[in-house]
Design a protein around this motif. Structure first.
Motif, PDB file in Angstrom:
ATOM      1  N   PRO A   1       0.705  -1.254   0.106  1.00  0.00           N
ATOM      2  CA  PRO A   1      -0.053  -0.021   0.008  1.00  0.00           C
ATOM      3  C   PRO A   1       0.891   1.252   0.112  1.00  0.00           C
ATOM      4  O   PRO A   1       2.027   1.158   0.512  1.00  0.00           O
ATOM      5  CB  PRO A   1      -0.798  -0.149   1.195  1.00  0.00           C
ATOM      6  N   GLU A   2       0.262   2.266  -0.344  1.00  0.00           N
ATOM      7  CA  GLU A   2       1.066   3.643  -0.080  1.00  0.00           C
ATOM      8  C   GLU A   2       1.104   3.674   1.181  1.00  0.00           C
ATOM      9  O   GLU A   2       0.120   3.970   2.180  1.00  0.00           O
ATOM     10  CB  GLU A   2       0.019   4.685  -0.896  1.00  0.00           C
ATOM     11  N   VAL A   3       2.273   4.105   1.860  1.00  0.00           N
ATOM     12  CA  VAL A   3       2.407   4.252   3.304  1.00  0.00           C
ATOM     13  C   VAL A   3       2.982   5.832   3.431  1.00  0.00           C
ATOM     14  O   VAL A   3       2.952   5.902   4.841  1.00  0.00           O
ATOM     15  CB  VAL A   3       3.781   3.291   3.555  1.00  0.00           C
ATOM     16  N   TYR A   4       3.374   6.496   2.435  1.00  0.00           N
ATOM     17  CA  TYR A   4       3.730   7.719   2.924  1.00  0.00           C
ATOM     18  C   TYR A   4       3.635   8.792   1.480  1.00  0.00           C
ATOM     19  O   TYR A   4       4.052   8.347   0.540  1.00  0.00           O
ATOM     20  CB  TYR A   4       5.135   7.650   3.354  1.00  0.00           C
ATOM     21  N   ARG A   5       3.347  10.135   1.757  1.00  0.00           N
ATOM     22  CA  ARG A   5       3.206  10.980   0.626  1.00  0.00           C
ATOM     23  C   ARG A   5       3.577  12.286   1.060  1.00  0.00           C
ATOM     24  O   ARG A   5       3.313  12.816   2.098  1.00  0.00           O
ATOM     25  CB  ARG A   5       1.870  10.880  -0.173  1.00  0.00           C
ATOM     26  N   ARG A   6       4.500  13.049   0.198  1.00  0.00           N
ATOM     27  CA  ARG A   6       4.566  14.417   0.460  1.00  0.00           C
ATOM     28  C   ARG A   6       4.502  15.138  -0.807  1.00  0.00           C
ATOM     29  O   ARG A   6       5.196  14.446  -1.812  1.00  0.00           O
ATOM     30  CB  ARG A   6       5.999  14.563   1.263  1.00  0.00           C
ATOM     31  N   THR A   7       4.154  16.596  -1.034  1.00  0.00           N
ATOM     32  CA  THR A   7       4.238  17.237  -2.176  1.00  0.00           C
ATOM     33  C   THR A   7       5.323  18.090  -2.282  1.00  0.00           C
ATOM     34  O   THR A   7       5.794  18.346  -1.221  1.00  0.00           O
ATOM     35  CB  THR A   7       2.654  17.855  -2.206  1.00  0.00           C
ATOM     36  N   PRO A   8       5.732  18.735  -3.392  1.00  0.00           N
ATOM     37  CA  PRO A   8       6.601  19.597  -3.679  1.00  0.00           C
ATOM     38  C   PRO A   8       6.276  20.899  -2.604  1.00  0.00           C
ATOM     39  O   PRO A   8       7.169  21.416  -2.051  1.00  0.00           O
ATOM     40  CB  PRO A   8       6.669  20.073  -4.968  1.00  0.00           C
ATOM     41  N   ALA A   9       4.987  21.229  -2.526  1.00  0.00           N
ATOM     42  CA  ALA A   9       4.899  22.356  -1.690  1.00  0.00           C
ATOM     43  C   ALA A   9       5.009  21.856  -0.286  1.00  0.00           C
ATOM     44  O   ALA A   9       5.430  23.071   0.576  1.00  0.00           O
ATOM     45  CB  ALA A   9       3.335  22.577  -1.621  1.00  0.00           C
ATOM     46  N   GLU A  10       4.766  20.694   0.360  1.00  0.00           N
ATOM     47  CA  GLU A  10       5.045  20.480   1.659  1.00  0.00           C
ATOM     48  C   GLU A  10       6.685  20.379   1.989  1.00  0.00           C
ATOM     49  O   GLU A  10       6.949  20.671   2.995  1.00  0.00           O
ATOM     50  CB  GLU A  10       4.344  19.028   1.753  1.00  0.00           C
ATOM     51  N   LEU A  11       7.453  20.247   0.909  1.00  0.00           N
ATOM     52  CA  LEU A  11       8.899  20.170   1.015  1.00  0.00           C
ATOM     53  C   LEU A  11       9.638  21.401   0.734  1.00  0.00           C
ATOM     54  O   LEU A  11      10.902  21.399   0.853  1.00  0.00           O
ATOM     55  CB  LEU A  11       9.534  18.899   0.450  1.00  0.00           C
ATOM     56  N   ALA A  12       8.975  22.413   0.192  1.00  0.00           N
ATOM     57  CA  ALA A  12       9.779  23.466  -0.155  1.00  0.00           C
ATOM     58  C   ALA A  12      10.247  24.272   0.739  1.00  0.00           C
ATOM     59  O   ALA A  12       9.823  24.616   1.954  1.00  0.00           O
ATOM     60  CB  ALA A  12       8.637  24.523  -0.978  1.00  0.00           C
ATOM     61  N   GLY A  13      11.566  24.806   0.965  1.00  0.00           N
ATOM     62  CA  GLY A  13      12.055  25.281   1.703  1.00  0.00           C
ATOM     63  C   GLY A  13      13.036  24.576   2.683  1.00  0.00           C
ATOM     64  O   GLY A  13      13.772  25.007   3.563  1.00  0.00           O
ATOM     65  N   THR A  14      12.710  23.214   2.696  1.00  0.00           N
ATOM     66  CA  THR A  14      13.307  22.075   3.372  1.00  0.00           C
ATOM     67  C   THR A  14      14.318  21.299   2.657  1.00  0.00           C
ATOM     68  O   THR A  14      15.597  21.577   2.253  1.00  0.00           O
ATOM     69  CB  THR A  14      12.729  21.439   4.526  1.00  0.00           C
ATOM     70  N   ALA A  15      13.834  20.347   2.332  1.00  0.00           N
ATOM     71  CA  ALA A  15      14.535  19.514   1.212  1.00  0.00           C
ATOM     72  C   ALA A  15      14.471  19.931  -0.236  1.00  0.00           C
ATOM     73  O   ALA A  15      15.442  19.843  -0.931  1.00  0.00           O
ATOM     74  CB  ALA A  15      13.922  18.246   1.375  1.00  0.00           C
ATOM     75  N   LEU A  16      13.561  20.844  -0.598  1.00  0.00           N
ATOM     76  CA  LEU A  16      13.524  21.442  -1.764  1.00  0.00           C
ATOM     77  C   LEU A  16      13.616  22.833  -1.941  1.00  0.00           C
ATOM     78  O   LEU A  16      13.267  23.559  -0.837  1.00  0.00           O
ATOM     79  CB  LEU A  16      12.035  20.812  -2.451  1.00  0.00           C
ATOM     80  N   ALA A  17      14.030  23.650  -2.968  1.00  0.00           N
ATOM     81  CA  ALA A  17      14.083  25.043  -2.966  1.00  0.00           C
ATOM     82  C   ALA A  17      12.741  25.630  -2.949  1.00  0.00           C
ATOM     83  O   ALA A  17      11.657  24.974  -3.420  1.00  0.00           O
ATOM     84  CB  ALA A  17      14.723  25.321  -4.296  1.00  0.00           C
ATOM     85  N   PRO A  18      12.543  26.732  -2.233  1.00  0.00           N
ATOM     86  CA  PRO A  18      11.187  27.236  -2.470  1.00  0.00           C
ATOM     87  C   PRO A  18      10.881  27.527  -3.769  1.00  0.00           C
ATOM     88  O   PRO A  18      11.974  27.977  -4.604  1.00  0.00           O
ATOM     89  CB  PRO A  18      11.518  28.647  -1.522  1.00  0.00           C
TER      90      PRO A  18
ATOM     91  N   GLY B   1      20.835  22.210  -4.507  1.00  0.00           N
ATOM     92  CA  GLY B   1      22.127  22.304  -5.021  1.00  0.00           C
ATOM     93  C   GLY B   1      22.947  23.161  -3.952  1.00  0.00           C
ATOM     94  O   GLY B   1      22.780  23.029  -2.837  1.00  0.00           O
ATOM     95  N   ARG B   2      23.923  23.883  -4.640  1.00  0.00           N
ATOM     96  CA  ARG B   2      24.819  24.526  -3.846  1.00  0.00           C
ATOM     97  C   ARG B   2      24.502  25.887  -3.383  1.00  0.00           C
ATOM     98  O   ARG B   2      25.079  26.590  -2.498  1.00  0.00           O
ATOM     99  CB  ARG B   2      26.131  24.817  -4.797  1.00  0.00           C
ATOM    100  N   ASP B   3      23.294  26.439  -3.809  1.00  0.00           N
ATOM    101  CA  ASP B   3      22.869  27.712  -3.373  1.00  0.00           C
ATOM    102  C   ASP B   3      21.948  27.808  -2.426  1.00  0.00           C
ATOM    103  O   ASP B   3      20.751  27.456  -2.618  1.00  0.00           O
ATOM    104  CB  ASP B   3      22.416  28.441  -4.827  1.00  0.00           C
ATOM    105  N   PRO B   4      21.977  27.909  -1.347  1.00  0.00           N
ATOM    106  CA  PRO B   4      21.178  27.843   0.024  1.00  0.00           C
ATOM    107  C   PRO B   4      20.096  28.747  -0.181  1.00  0.00           C
ATOM    108  O   PRO B   4      18.907  28.622   0.504  1.00  0.00           O
ATOM    109  CB  PRO B   4      21.922  28.183   1.182  1.00  0.00           C
ATOM    110  N   ASN B   5      20.128  29.792  -0.936  1.00  0.00           N
ATOM    111  CA  ASN B   5      19.156  30.791  -1.103  1.00  0.00           C
ATOM    112  C   ASN B   5      18.244  30.763  -2.576  1.00  0.00           C
ATOM    113  O   ASN B   5      17.856  31.567  -2.824  1.00  0.00           O
ATOM    114  CB  ASN B   5      19.814  32.177  -0.954  1.00  0.00           C
ATOM    115  N   LYS B   6      18.502  29.579  -3.130  1.00  0.00           N
ATOM    116  CA  LYS B   6      17.963  29.294  -4.247  1.00  0.00           C
ATOM    117  C   LYS B   6      16.600  29.488  -4.300  1.00  0.00           C
ATOM    118  O   LYS B   6      15.740  28.999  -3.268  1.00  0.00           O
ATOM    119  CB  LYS B   6      18.146  27.753  -4.862  1.00  0.00           C
ATOM    120  N   HIS B   7      15.788  30.345  -5.218  1.00  0.00           N
ATOM    121  CA  HIS B   7      14.359  30.157  -5.470  1.00  0.00           C
ATOM    122  C   HIS B   7      14.115  29.903  -6.994  1.00  0.00           C
ATOM    123  O   HIS B   7      14.496  30.454  -7.783  1.00  0.00           O
ATOM    124  CB  HIS B   7      13.764  31.685  -5.074  1.00  0.00           C
ATOM    125  N   ALA B   8      13.150  28.846  -7.073  1.00  0.00           N
ATOM    126  CA  ALA B   8      12.968  28.359  -8.390  1.00  0.00           C
ATOM    127  C   ALA B   8      11.620  29.080  -8.744  1.00  0.00           C
ATOM    128  O   ALA B   8      10.796  29.176  -7.994  1.00  0.00           O
ATOM    129  CB  ALA B   8      12.699  26.902  -8.336  1.00  0.00           C
TER     130      ALA B   8
END
Length: 468
Positions: free
Chosen positions: A231-248, A426-433
């Motif tokens: 079964p599907e056991v876990y789900r996260r969207t890009p919006a939920e991870l923006a600013g932590t694992a993913l760039a805002p 990536g290498r830029d901690p201030n990256k905004h996509a």
């Protein structure tokens, strides 16, 4: 003296003989007159063994040839919270299930953590040769003391950790099925297909992990992942991870208008197509409707003219000059930020490459040339690359912060995959996509865009206007 029942693996199935006492195993077994023994689907191995053990049945297990493997990591990182949560959810589900995470959110490292915690021989199935080599490089670095092999692209290894394409794994499913205790399915939405599903069905592996950003399939067969993987056991969207694992990130929808000449021709073509649809009593509101249109249009001259009109109208909407002017303006506005330009069709890719001197990648681009283009993009020699659908999945795309979608399908998967190409921090901690979706007003494409956004929930601004 009665023989002890023996469980053996046989070319994608299990053979249990002689029949053990008790009834717990009967629901899994079918009598095979050819060998005069009970045969059981290999994928039921775990449930069968648990049923036999629950009844206290004595049996000899020769089917599970997978080995315990001590995986000592060559490097370790502090997992993101979502990786820790996903691993715990998968473990709590009996180490079987699907994890849904956006592109660039660390699914490969999550798989490494799952492999370390499980400690069994592992088969990793991936959709492309590019992905196969990416996984191979990562796992060689992750587990330097454990042999890692390849199956596909001319390689046929038999290592305790094996990375295979879905094609090769399915071809060799009958021989692979008894060797691995953990199966990892990357981009697991491919698995329910009639051919690829054999990789799961012919395997005894008690532990299974599916990874994908978008499990949903247009044919609805994603529901079969529960039986194939778990079964599907876990789900996260890009919006939920923006600013932590993913760039805002943000997405901006830009609406352009066709020229008067383009609009007149577009409407003329749609009128021709719609007349045929009315006469044939067809509707294009669903995948089934489109398939009926394709089938019906091939049976008459009028139908072929209608399909040709549909194709030409769509080409006008996708390749209007207004879009290209907006694209050029966006590239100037964001220079020198690296940008990816996506289109649906190769003709527009080559037109942009020719008129704007931007390197192009399509399915026709040779592998070495594609790698050279992406390497130059990674180093900053190229500031932009234009591609059709070849970069949607299975290719390691260097860091970019801007994506420009000039055309595409109504698929939520395609949209999420293209968005994922710019979310790596990536290498830029201030990256905004930022992702720009450029679509043509009062055309087929406007409805396609609306359907695509009906199935996604990205951060986006209200539609803008770019009538140029």
């Amino acid at each position: 003296m009665a023989r002890i029942p023996t469980l053996e693996y046989d070319r994608g199935t299990l053979i249990l003989h002689p029949p053990p006492r008790g009834k717990g195993w009967i629901d899994y077994a079918t009598w095979d007159d050819r060998v005069e023994k009970f045969r059981i689907p290999a994928s039921d191995y775990r449930a069968l063994v648990q049923a036999l053990e629950a009844e206290g049945a004595r049996f000899e297990d020769r089917a599970g040839a997978f080995a315990a493997v001590e995986l000592t990591p060559g490097f370790e990182m502090t997992p993101y919270p979502h990786q820790t949560e996903a691993l715990a959810a998968w473990q709590a589900a009996g180490r079987r299930g699907v994890v849904v995470l956006p592109t660039a959110s660390g699914k490969t490292y999550l798989a490494q953590l799952a492999m370390q915690s499980t400690g069994r021989s592992t088969l990793i199935a991936v959709p492309t040769l590019d992905l196969m080599h990416q996984w191979y490089a990562h796992l060689r670095a992750a587990f330097p003391d454990t042999p890692v092999g390849l199956l596909g692209g001319g390689s046929r290894d038999t290592s305790p950790i094996l990375v295979a394409t879905y094609d090769s794994a399915a071809i060799h499913a009958e021989t692979l099925g008894g060797r691995y205790g953990l199966l990892v399915f990357d981009e697991c939405h491919h698995l329910p297909g009639d051919f690829y599903r054999k990789v799961a069905e012919y395997a005894v592996a008690p532990f299974r992990l599916g990874l994908t950003a978008t499990p949903e399939r247009a044919d609805g067969r994603h529901s079969e992942l529960t039986g194939l993987v778990g079964p599907e056991v876990y789900r996260r969207t890009p919006a939920e991870l923006a600013g932590t694992a993913l760039a805002p990130h943000r997405t901006v929808r830009l609406k352009v208008r066709l020229s008067a000449e383009e609009q007149a021709r577009h409407d003329e073509l749609l009128a021709l197509r719609n007349a045929f649809l009315r006469e044939a009593k067809l509707s294009l509101g669903s995948a089934e409707g489109w398939q009926r249109f394709v089938q019906t249009s091939a049976r008459s001259c009028e139908g072929r003219r209608a399909m040709k009109a549909h194709t030409e109208a769509r080409a006008i909407a996708m390749g209007t000059e207004s879009k290209l002017r907006v694209m050029a303006d966006l590239l100037v506005r964001h220079y020198p930020e690296p940008a990816l330009i996506f289109t649906y069709d190769n003709a527009t890719v080559y037109r942009i490459a020719r008129d704007y001197l931007i390197p192009a990648i399509t399915h026709q681009t040779p592998v070495k040339e594609r790698h050279a283009i992406l390497a130059a993009f990674r180093t900053g020699e190229y500031r932009a690359v234009v591609a059709s659908q070849v970069l949607n999945e299975g290719v390691d795309v260097p860091e970019a912060s801007v994506a420009i979608l000039l055309s595409g399908t109504a698929s939520a998967r395609e949209y999420i995959q293209r968005l994922g190409r710019i979310l790596r921090k990536g290498r830029d901690p201030n990256k905004h996509a930022v992702l720009y979706e450029v679509y043509s007003e009062d055309t087929l494409e406007e409805r396609t865009s609306a359907r695509r956004h009906a199935h996604t929930r990205p951060h986006h601004q209200p539609p803008g206007n770019a009538s140029r």
